[in-house]
Design an enzyme around this catalytic site. Structure first.
Site, short mmCIF file in Angstrom:
data_model
loop_
_atom_site.label_atom_id
_atom_site.label_comp_id
_atom_site.label_asym_id
_atom_site.label_seq_id
_atom_site.Cartn_x
_atom_site.Cartn_y
_atom_site.Cartn_z
N HIS A 229 3.77 -2.29 2.99
CA HIS A 229 3.77 -0.96 2.38
C HIS A 229 5.02 -0.66 1.55
O HIS A 229 6.13 -0.92 2.00
CB HIS A 229 3.63 0.09 3.47
CG HIS A 229 2.34 -0.04 4.22
ND1 HIS A 229 2.15 -0.97 5.21
CD2 HIS A 229 1.17 0.62 4.08
CE1 HIS A 229 0.91 -0.89 5.66
NE2 HIS A 229 0.29 0.07 5.00
N ASP B 231 0.79 -1.24 0.00
CA ASP B 231 0.00 0.00 0.00
C ASP B 231 0.82 1.28 0.00
O ASP B 231 1.98 1.31 0.40
CB ASP B 231 -0.87 0.03 1.26
CG ASP B 231 -2.02 -0.95 1.20
OD1 ASP B 231 -2.02 -1.83 0.33
OD2 ASP B 231 -2.93 -0.82 2.04
#
Ligand SMILES: [Zn+2]
Length: 316
Positions: A283, A136
């Site tokens: 991430h 992400d």
């Protein structure tokens, strides 16, 4: 009125939010996580400002800012951070979003359409001994190193992109696609909590991010999933995403890499909580992701040795 920029994202404190207002609970991306963690576990927290650009916004925030403490707390909702919702809290590798009747349309966020059941996806399409890696808040500086590692292990992943970042680095989107990975819409600038925005603003966050991604990727680019910042899924934003042809994507394992707990901790968390068919949240944006990259360097060979094959999340 504009949404506070990602960096300025603030997390509403929901102390018991998780229990009282599922809609508020957040969970995903760094920032997300951050928030989620923050949110779901404790009370309010104001991540204000912060740190560098966006993501980190949340995420970074945490780590970088006062939040430092959060990480620990977030133990409760097992990494699985099925976070967003109160539901899956227990079972890390919990099956799909089965639970969580997102129904919790907060008073404020009245769904534009009839209430429906939450269908947040938290498993791979194929089940069995597969894993879906998701990243992400990018594209960011860690995106390319991560792509290099994925290529080395012939692994495929799903990238939940932030529209503003995509506009800054459209080339990363093209490389992601060229190397066989898939895309997920993570809003234009990662506002949190998303559900607190007026309906039209939520539509903008979701639809414009998709536009930016498609524009960067080129004709035919498909964005199959939507992931709410912080895992803040509600019947309203799930419906907006569905109206745009996207399924809402959660996760089953959250090593909280955004909090930079140390590479060994990230690796151990995934190894401990992953179950066949799981969706791992990590991430590639939102701040310094060197620990994430290092963890991936250990996790990819471990996953392979464990007999896992890399898959994409389910789409319904
Ligand atoms: Zn995020």
């Amino acid at each position: 009125m504009r949404i506070p920029s990602p960096r300025a994202r603030r997390t509403l404190g929901l102390g018991l939010a998780a229990l009282l207002a599922p809609a508020l609970v957040t969970g995903c991306g760094s920032a997300d996580d951050l928030h989620r963690a923050t949110t779901s576990m404790e009370g309010v927290r104001t991540t204000a400002a912060a740190v560098p650009p966006r993501e980190g916004a949340a995420a970074t925030d945490t780590s970088a800012s006062p939040s430092a403490g959060i990480p620990s707390q977030r133990t409760a909702p097992p990494s699985g951070g099925p976070a967003p919702r109160p539901a899956g809290a227990t079972a890390p590798a919990a099956p799909t979003a089965t639970a969580t009747p997102t129904a919790s349309p907060t008073p404020t966020a009245g769904p534009s359409t009839p209430p429906q059941q939450s269908r947040v996806i938290r498993t791979t399409a194929g089940g069995s001994r597969t894993v879906a890696l998701t990243f992400d808040d990018g594209p960011g500086p860690a995106t390319r190193p991560i792509l290099d590692l994925l290529a080395q292990y012939h692994a495929h992943a799903t990238f939940c992109l932030v529209g503003d970042e995509v506009r800054r680095d459209p080339g990363a989107v093209r490389r992601i696609l060229a190397e066989g990975h898939r895309l997920c819409d993570h809003t234009v600038d990662h506002p949190q909590p998303l559900h607190a925005l007026p309906h039209d603003r939520q539509v903008h966050e979701i639809a414009d991010a998709e536009d930016a991604i498609v524009r960067a990727g080129g004709p035919g680019t498909r964005v199959a999933w939507f992931r709410a910042p912080g895992g803040d899924f509600t019947a309203e934003n799930e419906q907006i995403a569905a109206d745009h042809g996207m399924a809402s994507l959660g996760w089953s394992v959250d090593p909280r890499d955004w909090a930079r707990p140390g590479t060994p901790a990230i690796v151990a968390d995934v190894e401990r909580h992953l179950r066949p068919g799981g969706v791992v949240l990590m991430h590639d944006g939102g701040g310094d992701r060197s620990q994430t990259v290092a963890a991936l360097r250990d996790l990819l060979p471990w996953l392979t040795a464990q007999g896992y094959t890399f898959a994409f999340p389910a789409e319904h």
